[in-house]
Write a protein that holds these residues in place. Sequence first.
Motif, PDB file in Angstrom:
ATOM      1  N   ASN A 160       0.861  -1.184   0.000  1.00  0.00           N
ATOM      2  CA  ASN A 160       0.000   0.000   0.000  1.00  0.00           C
ATOM      3  C   ASN A 160       0.897   1.235   0.000  1.00  0.00           C
ATOM      4  N   PRO A 161       0.751   2.112  -0.993  1.00  0.00           N
ATOM      5  CA  PRO A 161       1.628   3.286  -1.043  1.00  0.00           C
ATOM      6  C   PRO A 161       1.298   4.334   0.018  1.00  0.00           C
ATOM      7  N   ARG A 162       0.162   4.215   0.697  1.00  0.00           N
ATOM      8  CA  ARG A 162      -0.246   5.189   1.714  1.00  0.00           C
ATOM      9  C   ARG A 162      -0.714   4.510   2.996  1.00  0.00           C
ATOM     10  N   ILE A 163       0.155   3.697   3.562  1.00  0.00           N
ATOM     11  CA  ILE A 163      -0.174   3.035   4.834  1.00  0.00           C
ATOM     12  C   ILE A 163      -0.452   4.111   5.875  1.00  0.00           C
ATOM     13  N   GLY A 164      -1.509   3.909   6.630  1.00  0.00           N
ATOM     14  CA  GLY A 164      -1.885   4.873   7.658  1.00  0.00           C
ATOM     15  C   GLY A 164      -2.937   5.864   7.191  1.00  0.00           C
ATOM     16  N   ARG A 165      -3.088   6.033   5.899  1.00  0.00           N
ATOM     17  CA  ARG A 165      -4.158   6.888   5.365  1.00  0.00           C
ATOM     18  C   ARG A 165      -5.340   5.990   5.023  1.00  0.00           C
ATOM     19  N   ARG A 166      -6.480   6.358   5.550  1.00  0.00           N
ATOM     20  CA  ARG A 166      -7.695   5.582   5.311  1.00  0.00           C
ATOM     21  C   ARG A 166      -8.332   6.063   4.002  1.00  0.00           C
ATOM     22  N   TYR A 167      -8.405   5.169   3.015  1.00  0.00           N
ATOM     23  CA  TYR A 167      -9.046   5.500   1.740  1.00  0.00           C
ATOM     24  C   TYR A 167      -9.712   4.254   1.186  1.00  0.00           C
ATOM     25  N   GLU A 168     -10.688   4.464   0.311  1.00  0.00           N
ATOM     26  CA  GLU A 168     -11.417   3.350  -0.279  1.00  0.00           C
ATOM     27  C   GLU A 168     -10.998   3.155  -1.727  1.00  0.00           C
ATOM     28  N   ILE A 169     -10.975   1.909  -2.137  1.00  0.00           N
ATOM     29  CA  ILE A 169     -10.748   1.550  -3.532  1.00  0.00           C
ATOM     30  C   ILE A 169     -12.043   0.890  -4.020  1.00  0.00           C
ATOM     31  N   HIS A 170     -12.596   1.431  -5.112  1.00  0.00           N
ATOM     32  CA  HIS A 170     -13.827   0.902  -5.707  1.00  0.00           C
ATOM     33  C   HIS A 170     -13.461   0.243  -7.030  1.00  0.00           C
ATOM     34  N   ILE A 171     -13.873  -1.004  -7.193  1.00  0.00           N
ATOM     35  CA  ILE A 171     -13.600  -1.742  -8.429  1.00  0.00           C
ATOM     36  C   ILE A 171     -14.914  -2.334  -8.916  1.00  0.00           C
ATOM     37  N   THR A 172     -15.184  -2.185 -10.212  1.00  0.00           N
ATOM     38  CA  THR A 172     -16.359  -2.788 -10.823  1.00  0.00           C
ATOM     39  C   THR A 172     -15.890  -3.782 -11.870  1.00  0.00           C
ATOM     40  N   LEU A 173     -16.428  -4.983 -11.785  1.00  0.00           N
ATOM     41  CA  LEU A 173     -16.100  -6.051 -12.728  1.00  0.00           C
ATOM     42  C   LEU A 173     -17.395  -6.448 -13.434  1.00  0.00           C
ATOM     43  N   PRO A 174     -17.689  -5.834 -14.587  1.00  0.00           N
ATOM     44  CA  PRO A 174     -19.006  -5.995 -15.214  1.00  0.00           C
ATOM     45  C   PRO A 174     -19.195  -7.245 -16.054  1.00  0.00           C
ATOM     46  N   GLU A 175     -18.181  -8.104 -16.167  1.00  0.00           N
ATOM     47  CA  GLU A 175     -18.296  -9.258 -17.046  1.00  0.00           C
ATOM     48  C   GLU A 175     -18.115 -10.580 -16.304  1.00  0.00           C
ATOM     49  N   PHE A 176     -18.537 -10.642 -15.044  1.00  0.00           N
ATOM     50  CA  PHE A 176     -18.398 -11.878 -14.276  1.00  0.00           C
ATOM     51  C   PHE A 176     -19.334 -12.946 -14.833  1.00  0.00           C
ATOM     52  N   THR A 177     -18.815 -14.152 -14.989  1.00  0.00           N
ATOM     53  CA  THR A 177     -19.649 -15.284 -15.391  1.00  0.00           C
ATOM     54  C   THR A 177     -19.251 -16.510 -14.590  1.00  0.00           C
ATOM     55  N   CYS A 178     -20.234 -17.356 -14.362  1.00  0.00           N
ATOM     56  CA  CYS A 178     -20.031 -18.671 -13.775  1.00  0.00           C
ATOM     57  C   CYS A 178     -21.160 -19.540 -14.303  1.00  0.00           C
ATOM     58  N   LYS A 179     -21.220 -20.775 -13.851  1.00  0.00           N
ATOM     59  CA  LYS A 179     -22.285 -21.668 -14.309  1.00  0.00           C
ATOM     60  C   LYS A 179     -23.119 -22.128 -13.126  1.00  0.00           C
ATOM     61  N   CYS A 180     -24.428 -22.221 -13.344  1.00  0.00           N
ATOM     62  CA  CYS A 180     -25.328 -22.711 -12.315  1.00  0.00           C
ATOM     63  C   CYS A 180     -24.964 -24.157 -11.989  1.00  0.00           C
ATOM     64  N   PRO A 181     -24.778 -24.496 -10.704  1.00  0.00           N
ATOM     65  CA  PRO A 181     -24.390 -25.864 -10.350  1.00  0.00           C
ATOM     66  C   PRO A 181     -25.525 -26.876 -10.543  1.00  0.00           C
ATOM     67  N   PHE A 182     -26.726 -26.414 -10.767  1.00  0.00           N
ATOM     68  CA  PHE A 182     -27.866 -27.314 -10.929  1.00  0.00           C
ATOM     69  C   PHE A 182     -28.227 -27.523 -12.395  1.00  0.00           C
ATOM     70  N   SER A 183     -28.259 -26.434 -13.170  1.00  0.00           N
ATOM     71  CA  SER A 183     -28.679 -26.535 -14.568  1.00  0.00           C
ATOM     72  C   SER A 183     -27.512 -26.516 -15.550  1.00  0.00           C
ATOM     73  N   GLY A 184     -26.399 -25.924 -15.158  1.00  0.00           N
ATOM     74  CA  GLY A 184     -25.283 -25.735 -16.074  1.00  0.00           C
ATOM     75  C   GLY A 184     -25.416 -24.496 -16.927  1.00  0.00           C
ATOM     76  N   TYR A 185     -26.545 -23.781 -16.801  1.00  0.00           N
ATOM     77  CA  TYR A 185     -26.732 -22.553 -17.559  1.00  0.00           C
ATOM     78  C   TYR A 185     -25.750 -21.488 -17.074  1.00  0.00           C
TER      79      TYR A 185
END
Length: 145
Positions: A40-65
């Motif tokens: 962390n380049p700023r240890i001791g400073r409280r700040y938030e990091i926001h990340i958006t991952l809009p292309e997440f995919t997985c498969k349903c464990p029941f249907s496989g869809y």
Amino acid sequence: MSYSPAQRSPLSETENQEHSTESKYGERLIAEGTLITFPNPRIGRRYEIHITLPEFTCKCPFSGYPDFATIHLTYVPNQRVVELKALKLYINNYRDRYISHEESVNQILDDFIAACDPLEIRIKGDFLPRGNVHTVIEVNHHKEA
């Protein structure tokens, strides 16, 4: 020269078969994907990091869809910060996994905590509707003082 999908591939049939069975470099990187961190380049400073991952995919464990989601990740770093390319590869590793919405979001949280031990983290999985059902899973973690 233009090429339409309806036309034959410029590769021979043998080259096409070899090309389709060999592991692509992106697939290898995704399969090997782990969360990498850096100081962390700023240890001791409280700040938030926001990340958006809009292309997440997985498969349903029941249907496989396939299931599709946007993952929203917000954290307050402690000693380490997650490297973004490594995070992208790690997230892409879920695309062929049979895993529930609930388990996928909780597993991402567990792995993130193990990698960088943030002071706080909030992960939200906003899954696209399937069968008229819209699911949002949100998990939180606060480092004990």
